[in-house]
Scaffold this motif. Structure first.
Motif, short mmCIF file in Angstrom:
data_model
loop_
_atom_site.label_atom_id
_atom_site.label_comp_id
_atom_site.label_asym_id
_atom_site.label_seq_id
_atom_site.Cartn_x
_atom_site.Cartn_y
_atom_site.Cartn_z
N ALA A 59 0.84 -1.21 0.00
CA ALA A 59 0.00 0.00 0.00
C ALA A 59 0.86 1.25 0.00
O ALA A 59 0.57 2.23 -0.70
CB ALA A 59 -0.92 0.00 1.21
N THR A 61 0.90 3.88 -3.30
CA THR A 61 0.54 5.27 -3.02
C THR A 61 1.69 6.19 -3.36
O THR A 61 1.50 7.26 -3.95
CB THR A 61 0.16 5.43 -1.54
N THR A 76 1.86 6.81 -7.08
CA THR A 76 0.75 7.61 -7.57
C THR A 76 0.88 9.07 -7.18
O THR A 76 0.69 9.98 -8.00
CB THR A 76 -0.59 7.05 -7.03
N VAL A 77 1.24 9.33 -5.95
CA VAL A 77 1.27 10.71 -5.45
C VAL A 77 2.45 11.49 -6.01
O VAL A 77 2.36 12.71 -6.19
CB VAL A 77 1.26 10.71 -3.90
N VAL A 132 -1.12 4.01 3.63
CA VAL A 132 -1.43 4.80 2.43
C VAL A 132 -1.19 6.28 2.70
O VAL A 132 -0.58 6.99 1.90
CB VAL A 132 -2.88 4.54 1.96
N CYS A 167 1.59 8.82 0.92
CA CYS A 167 1.34 10.17 0.39
C CYS A 167 2.35 11.16 0.93
O CYS A 167 2.91 11.98 0.20
CB CYS A 167 -0.07 10.64 0.76
#
Length: 142
Positions: free
Chosen positions: A2, A6, A9-10, A55, A59
Motif C-alpha cells: 500500500a 501510493t 501515484t502521489v 497509504v 502520500c
C-alpha cells in the motif's frame, strides 16, 4: 504494498501541487503528514486502519521526496553545491534506513512494534521543528 503504490501515484501529482502552493509549504505539510501517519500506524486497532495509515504515510513520503529534491535543486547556488546537497540527501536516506534496521534489531523485541514506530519518527519531529523556522521559501516555485 500500500505504501509503495501510493508513493508512485502521489509523486505524479506532487510537482503541480508544489508549483501551486510553494515548495516550503509542501515540504512542511508532508513532514506533518509523516508524523501523523507514523503515530496513526502505531495506534491502529485493525489491519484495515493500518492499511489506511500506510497509504497516508505513502502520500507524505511521496510529497516529501519529490518536493524536497526540487527544492534543493532550486536553492543550490552552483552545480557543485547541488551535487553535494543531493549526495548528503541520499546519504541521510541510506544511513537512516540502516539506523532504523539496527534499532529494529536492538529494540523491537524490548519495546514492541508500536513504540518502535514512534521512536523511529523522533528524528523527523526534530527536523520539522528546525525546518519550520529556518527553511526559506523557494523563489522559483512560486
Amino acid at each position: 504494498l500500500a505504501l509503495y503504490l501510493t508513493l508512485a501515484t502521489v509523486i505524479i501529482i506532487s510537482i503541480p501541487c508544489s508549483n501551486r502552493f510553494g515548495r516550503r509549504t509542501l515540504v512542511l505539510f508532508a513532514m506533518y503528514m509523516s508524523i501523523l501517519a507514523t503515530v496513526g500506524c502505531s495506534l491502529v486497532p485493525s489491519y484495515i486502519t493500518l492499511l489506511f495509515s500506510r497509504v497516508f504515510l505513502g502520500c507524505a513520503i511521496a510529497l516529501n521526496i519529490s518536493s524536497a529534491s526540487v527544492y534543493m535543486a532550486e536553492m543550490a547556488r552552483s552545480q557543485k553545491f547541488y551535487v553535494t546537497a543531493m549526495t548528503v540527501n541520499a546519504l541521510f536516506f541510506t544511513v537512516g534506513g540502516g539506523w532504523t534496521g539496527l534499532l529494529g534489531y536492538l529494540l523491537l523485541q524490548k519495546l514492541g512494534w508500536r513504540y518502535f514506530v514512534v521512536v523511529t519518527s523522533v528524528p523527523l519531529f526534530i527536523v520539522l521543528l528546525l525546518f519550520q523556522f529556518y527553511l526559506p521559501e523557494s523563489q522559483l516555485g512560486l
